[in-house]
Design an enzyme around this catalytic site. Structure first.
Site, PDB file in Angstrom:
ATOM      1  N   LYS A   1     -13.741  -0.147   5.494  1.00  0.00           N
ATOM      2  CA  LYS A   1     -14.220  -0.914   4.191  1.00  0.00           C
ATOM      3  C   LYS A   1     -15.453  -1.891   4.550  1.00  0.00           C
ATOM      4  O   LYS A   1     -16.373  -1.859   4.291  1.00  0.00           O
ATOM      5  CB  LYS A   1     -13.179  -1.823   3.598  1.00  0.00           C
ATOM      6  CG  LYS A   1     -11.856  -1.269   3.517  1.00  0.00           C
ATOM      7  CD  LYS A   1     -11.724  -0.177   2.629  1.00  0.00           C
ATOM      8  CE  LYS A   1     -10.352   0.504   2.890  1.00  0.00           C
ATOM      9  NZ  LYS A   1      -9.749   1.285   1.944  1.00  0.00           N
TER      10      LYS A   1
ATOM     11  N   ASP B   1      -1.610  -5.714   8.894  1.00  0.00           N
ATOM     12  CA  ASP B   1      -2.252  -4.846   8.561  1.00  0.00           C
ATOM     13  C   ASP B   1      -3.539  -5.305   8.049  1.00  0.00           C
ATOM     14  O   ASP B   1      -3.561  -6.315   7.020  1.00  0.00           O
ATOM     15  CB  ASP B   1      -1.754  -3.929   7.178  1.00  0.00           C
ATOM     16  CG  ASP B   1      -2.676  -2.570   6.932  1.00  0.00           C
ATOM     17  OD1 ASP B   1      -3.634  -2.729   7.436  1.00  0.00           O
ATOM     18  OD2 ASP B   1      -2.125  -1.836   6.190  1.00  0.00           O
TER      19      ASP B   1
ATOM     20  N   TRP C   1       0.929  -1.127   0.070  1.00  0.00           N
ATOM     21  CA  TRP C   1       0.097   0.156  -0.062  1.00  0.00           C
ATOM     22  C   TRP C   1       0.795   1.175   0.052  1.00  0.00           C
ATOM     23  O   TRP C   1       1.839   1.136   0.742  1.00  0.00           O
ATOM     24  CB  TRP C   1      -0.873   0.028   1.233  1.00  0.00           C
ATOM     25  CG  TRP C   1      -1.831   1.062   1.653  1.00  0.00           C
ATOM     26  CD1 TRP C   1      -2.621   1.559   0.460  1.00  0.00           C
ATOM     27  CD2 TRP C   1      -2.056   1.988   2.566  1.00  0.00           C
ATOM     28  NE1 TRP C   1      -3.313   2.722   0.971  1.00  0.00           N
ATOM     29  CE2 TRP C   1      -2.926   2.753   2.360  1.00  0.00           C
ATOM     30  CE3 TRP C   1      -1.575   1.737   4.105  1.00  0.00           C
ATOM     31  CZ2 TRP C   1      -3.390   3.919   3.234  1.00  0.00           C
ATOM     32  CZ3 TRP C   1      -2.080   2.464   4.929  1.00  0.00           C
ATOM     33  CH2 TRP C   1      -2.847   3.563   4.594  1.00  0.00           C
TER      34      TRP C   1
HETATM   35  C1  LMR Z   1      -6.616   2.470  -0.857  1.00  0.00           C
HETATM   36  O1  LMR Z   1      -5.576   1.789  -0.814  1.00  0.00           O
HETATM   37  O2  LMR Z   1      -7.203   2.892  -1.967  1.00  0.00           O
HETATM   38  C2  LMR Z   1      -7.123   2.581   0.515  1.00  0.00           C
HETATM   39  O3  LMR Z   1      -6.852   2.088   1.424  1.00  0.00           O
HETATM   40  C3  LMR Z   1      -7.669   4.158   0.889  1.00  0.00           C
HETATM   41  C4  LMR Z   1      -6.114   4.881   0.971  1.00  0.00           C
HETATM   42  O4  LMR Z   1      -6.291   5.450   2.042  1.00  0.00           O
HETATM   43  O5  LMR Z   1      -5.254   4.990   0.360  1.00  0.00           O
END
Ligand code: LMR
Length: 399
Positions: A248, A213, A132
């Site tokens: 989510k 996570d 992420w």
């Molecule tokens: C994403 O990965 O799109 C979500 O977790 C929203 C974010 O805050 O990035």
């Protein structure tokens, strides 16, 4: 001359900036497959019925807006522990787990990062390659050196399990290792229970610290199966951090609701850890916002509401799984030569398409289709209305 002359321009957020660009795009056929937000087949992100009922109940029964305790209420701690670790284990672990009610999963990650950096003997964090986009920023801001472990094979667009295990086996004792509990973001490539067993064994043998996570519980297989990793690692007796998000699975994105669980040995150790977690919270945001957490607490504390919520999560999950199948058929019907059947095997909202940054930018510029530059798509953004247009654009782009 201004005091701000020294301020340099930061790059836009790779995910959230696309929402702004999407909103500003005048094309009526624009499609947003960027940020991880669930939409229904009409392209809307409605408030869950259970959330609506909980809010009504809270509106009638809440008595104060005074501060919450620094780490939230004991009931929130206990209910979120049950969701994370399972009801039976949560009872036996309750004296060992320290929980903080946090502003979203991001708040949990930042509090954990700061607690670990300030109190444990490490400054290296290992992130999945890829991961992420915000992980790097969060852990850098907490003072960590960022390192990466192998996870994904970008040629076969699948988990590179051999390379992953080799990486995990090379991580020094005491370092922090961030793992995705389920619905890996951005690849959608998850670990099987047997693979989690091996990860737990390596963590025990090597002595590195796992941090999970856990932002998509219920979006992969179901509430319990998606928790296999955290539950398995909790059995090892190692120190463990789990960062839960309820953005989510409760659709509470803008309320910022989450939880940090730290698994300790209990007793005096638990007391010392709790005291330092409180310092991290107090110096960041003092104490948690109440509304979102109260909604989660209300739903999880009422058996009927909880059952209904589990069904609502199932229906979001089933829609995403159906869309994965429909998209693969639409791509094949559009005559796209590349094999996209891997989309069906991936779990959760995201898929790594293998599209390049240039292709992602072309999709945006020429077709008003918004995907993250890394090639990640939010599958949940596809609807009956936009599916064939998205497939057609990919046909023109890829042939
Ligand atoms: C994403 O990965 O799109 C979500 O977790 C929203 C974010 O805050 O990035």
């Amino acid at each position: 001359m201004s005091q701000f002359d020294s301020v340099t321009l930061a790059p836009p957020d790779p995910i959230l900036s696309l929402t702004g660009a999407f909103k500003a795009d005048p094309n009526p056929e624009k499609i947003n497959l960027s940020v991880g937000v669930f939409v229904n087949d009409h392209g809307a992100t409605p408030i869950l019925e259970t959330v609506r009922s909980a809010e009504k109940r809270l509106a009638e029964t809440s008595e104060t807006k005074s501060y919450l305790p620094i780490t939230g209420t004991p009931q929130y701690a206990s209910l979120t522990q049950q969701l994370c670790f399972g009801e039976a284990s949560a009872t036996s672990l309750s004296n060992r787990v320290i929980t903080a009610d946090t502003p979203g999963g991001t708040g949990a990650l930042r509090v954990a990062g700061e607690f670990i950096k300030n109190n444990l003997n490490t400054s290296d964090v290992w992130l999945s390659n890829p991961t992420w986009a915000n992980h790097k920023g969060i852990f850098s801001a907490a003072g960590f050196q960022i390192k990466t472990y192998s996870y994904f094979n970008s040629s076969s667009l699948s988990l590179d399990y051999g390379a992953f295990i080799e990486s995990l086996n090379s991580i020094p004792a005491g370092d922090l290792v961030v793992l995705h509990a389920c619905c890996h973001n951005p690849t959608g490539a998850d670990l099987s229970p047997e693979q989690w067993d091996e990860v737990a064994l390596i963590a025990s043998n090597r002595g590195w610290i796992p941090l999970l996570d856990f932002a998509y519980q219920g979006f992969g297989s179901d509430i319990d199966q998606d928790a296999y990793g955290p539950r398995r690692l909790a059995e090892t007796g190692l120190p463990l951090f789990v960062c839960q998000s309820f953005s989510k699975n409760f659709g509470l994105y803008r309320e910022r609701v989450g939880a940090l669980h730290v698994l300790t040995d209990g007793g005096d150790e638990a007391e010392r850890v709790a005291s330092q977690v409180k310092i991290s919270v107090r110096t960041n945001y003092s104490n948690p916002p109440a509304h979102g957490g109260a909604i989660v607490e209300t739903i999880l504390n009422d058996e009927t509401m909880k059952e209904k919520w589990i069904a609502e999560v199932a229906s979001m999950r089933e829609r995403i799984q159906n869309v994965r199948h429909q998209f693969v058929s639409a791509l094949s019907n559009a005559g796209v030569a590349r094999d996209f059947s891997f989309l069906i095997k991936q779990k959760g909202m995201f898929s790594f398409t293998g599209l390049t940054k240039e292709q992602a930018q072309k999709l945006r510029a020429d077709y008003s289709i918004y995907i993250v530059d890394s090639g990640r798509i939010n599958v949940a953004g596809l609807t009956s209305e936009n599916l064939s247009r998205a497939a057609g654009a990919l046909k023109e782009l890829l042939g």
